[in-house]
Design an enzyme around this catalytic site. Sequence first.
Site, PDB file in Angstrom:
ATOM      1  N   ASN A   9       0.876  -1.178   0.000  1.00 43.47           N
ATOM      2  CA  ASN A   9       0.000   0.000   0.000  1.00 43.47           C
ATOM      3  C   ASN A   9       0.910   1.224   0.000  1.00 43.47           C
ATOM      4  O   ASN A   9       1.498   1.556   1.024  1.00 43.47           O
ATOM      5  CB  ASN A   9      -0.898  -0.047   1.248  1.00 43.47           C
ATOM      6  CG  ASN A   9      -1.752   1.202   1.373  1.00 43.47           C
ATOM      7  OD1 ASN A   9      -1.809   2.034   0.465  1.00 43.47           O
ATOM      8  ND2 ASN A   9      -2.420   1.344   2.513  1.00 43.47           N
ATOM      9  N   LYS A  11       0.192   4.268  -0.265  1.00 46.38           N
ATOM     10  CA  LYS A  11      -0.414   5.451   0.388  1.00 46.38           C
ATOM     11  C   LYS A  11      -0.143   6.698  -0.450  1.00 46.38           C
ATOM     12  O   LYS A  11      -0.125   6.622  -1.676  1.00 46.38           O
ATOM     13  CB  LYS A  11       0.094   5.578   1.829  1.00 46.38           C
ATOM     14  CG  LYS A  11      -0.105   4.276   2.620  1.00 46.38           C
ATOM     15  CD  LYS A  11       0.125   4.416   4.109  1.00 46.38           C
ATOM     16  CE  LYS A  11      -0.098   3.072   4.795  1.00 46.38           C
ATOM     17  NZ  LYS A  11       0.028   3.126   6.243  1.00 46.38           N
ATOM     18  N   HIS A  95      -9.377   1.358   5.242  1.00 44.75           N
ATOM     19  CA  HIS A  95      -8.080   1.525   5.900  1.00 44.75           C
ATOM     20  C   HIS A  95      -8.237   2.429   7.129  1.00 44.75           C
ATOM     21  O   HIS A  95      -9.031   3.359   7.123  1.00 44.75           O
ATOM     22  CB  HIS A  95      -7.054   2.125   4.924  1.00 44.75           C
ATOM     23  CG  HIS A  95      -5.655   2.005   5.432  1.00 44.75           C
ATOM     24  ND1 HIS A  95      -5.142   2.884   6.354  1.00 44.75           N
ATOM     25  CD2 HIS A  95      -4.697   1.080   5.191  1.00 44.75           C
ATOM     26  CE1 HIS A  95      -3.907   2.508   6.656  1.00 44.75           C
ATOM     27  NE2 HIS A  95      -3.620   1.425   5.963  1.00 44.75           N
ATOM     28  N   GLU A  97      -6.527   4.753   8.152  1.00 46.45           N
ATOM     29  CA  GLU A  97      -6.317   6.181   7.878  1.00 46.45           C
ATOM     30  C   GLU A  97      -7.576   6.806   7.282  1.00 46.45           C
ATOM     31  O   GLU A  97      -7.884   7.979   7.538  1.00 46.45           O
ATOM     32  CB  GLU A  97      -5.092   6.352   6.958  1.00 46.45           C
ATOM     33  CG  GLU A  97      -3.807   6.086   7.734  1.00 46.45           C
ATOM     34  CD  GLU A  97      -2.696   5.415   6.928  1.00 46.45           C
ATOM     35  OE1 GLU A  97      -2.725   5.458   5.694  1.00 46.45           O
ATOM     36  OE2 GLU A  97      -1.792   4.830   7.565  1.00 46.45           O
ATOM     37  N   GLU A 167      -5.035  -4.887  10.716  1.00 42.95           N
ATOM     38  CA  GLU A 167      -3.974  -3.891  10.913  1.00 42.95           C
ATOM     39  C   GLU A 167      -4.202  -3.167  12.239  1.00 42.95           C
ATOM     40  O   GLU A 167      -5.005  -2.222  12.304  1.00 42.95           O
ATOM     41  CB  GLU A 167      -3.996  -2.868   9.775  1.00 42.95           C
ATOM     42  CG  GLU A 167      -3.793  -3.454   8.398  1.00 42.95           C
ATOM     43  CD  GLU A 167      -3.275  -2.405   7.408  1.00 42.95           C
ATOM     44  OE1 GLU A 167      -2.172  -2.601   6.878  1.00 42.95           O
ATOM     45  OE2 GLU A 167      -3.959  -1.386   7.190  1.00 42.95           O
ATOM     46  N   GLY A 173       2.899   2.278  10.753  1.00 45.14           N
ATOM     47  CA  GLY A 173       3.837   3.384  10.569  1.00 45.14           C
ATOM     48  C   GLY A 173       4.606   3.757  11.817  1.00 45.14           C
ATOM     49  O   GLY A 173       5.266   4.787  11.865  1.00 45.14           O
ATOM     50  N   SER A 213       3.795  -2.142  10.296  1.00 53.53           N
ATOM     51  CA  SER A 213       5.246  -2.251  10.496  1.00 53.53           C
ATOM     52  C   SER A 213       5.799  -3.623  10.126  1.00 53.53           C
ATOM     53  O   SER A 213       6.795  -4.074  10.694  1.00 53.53           O
ATOM     54  CB  SER A 213       5.639  -1.871  11.930  1.00 53.53           C
ATOM     55  OG  SER A 213       5.317  -0.511  12.177  1.00 53.53           O
TER      56      SER A 213
HETATM   57  P1  13P Z   1       3.268   0.343   7.613  1.00 58.05           P
HETATM   58  O1  13P Z   1       3.745  -0.949   6.988  1.00 58.05           O
HETATM   59  O2  13P Z   1       3.994   1.553   7.098  1.00 58.05           O
HETATM   60  O3  13P Z   1       3.181   0.258   9.088  1.00 58.05           O
HETATM   61  O4  13P Z   1       1.751   0.532   7.084  1.00 58.05           O
HETATM   62  C1  13P Z   1       0.877  -0.519   7.184  1.00 58.05           C
HETATM   63  C2  13P Z   1      -0.368  -0.160   6.468  1.00 58.05           C
HETATM   64  O5  13P Z   1      -1.094   0.719   6.883  1.00 58.05           O
HETATM   65  C3  13P Z   1      -0.664  -0.865   5.226  1.00 58.05           C
HETATM   66  O6  13P Z   1      -1.953  -0.571   4.782  1.00 58.05           O
END
Ligand code: 13P
Length: 253
Positions: A9, A11, A95, A97, A167, A173, A213
């Site tokens: 992803n 982003k 997601h 976010e 997640e 992140g 992560s």
């Molecule tokens: P990270 O791997 O940067 O922690 O992000 C995970 C994520 O949100 C994938 O959708």
Amino acid sequence: MRSYIIAGNWKMNKTVAESVALAKEIVEKTKGISKTEVVIAPTYLAAAKVADVIKGSNVKLAVQDIHWKDQGAFTGKVSVDMVKEIGAEYVIIGHSEQRQYFHETDETVNLKVKKVLGAGLKPIICIGETLDERKAGKLESVLTAQVEGAYKDISNGDALKTVIAYEPVWAIGTGVVATDDQAQEAQKSVRSLVAKLYGEATAEAIRIQYGGSMNAGNAAGLLAQNDIDGGLIGGASLKADTFFSIIEAAEKR
Ligand code: 13P
């Protein structure tokens, strides 16, 4: 046997030119991959060009969201037909976010999941608890609401086309990855929630990714867990080398 699905992803990272370059590298590296499904989710802007790059390769295209309406006055949004036209196979839905910053709710997740399935594409449905929720002992109730909400009025046949990404929000992140046991425990309970809705056979067939992560160093341990069928990877998917290390960890199992 469930096959592994490793998805990047990206982003809001990578310009169109950078996305094309990264996609080319991933196509090159994954030429020998045969068992693991590899998916990348660039920004909308780069998606059509990335689709051209990955045509005929072992890499599949996802986008990071869609709107549940067919078309119309929805400034800033993209419809499922638009992403289908350029060759996307997967759509990331719900997601954290989106939930945290853009008013995504279990109801809008459900509307989007229905729209994606109706178009013949496959949703990657994201769920996961915040640290406060986990500390307050609400892990089970949060996951239950998210799973039940996402799958409301979805048939068994359609449910089988979905992928779930667990997640934990506190791991995204942050560099703080869930331990193998924490991830396995949560994902096992997600699978039993699916079993309650659709029965054991469907629950055993649906793939559940871990996200938060995940990186080249911890992927093998996570992927060794019974109920972890892949990864949804943010930061570590932005470099071909590290992303490929995770793909290899899945391929070697
Ligand atoms: P990270 O791997 O940067 O922690 O992000 C995970 C994520 O949100 C994938 O959708």
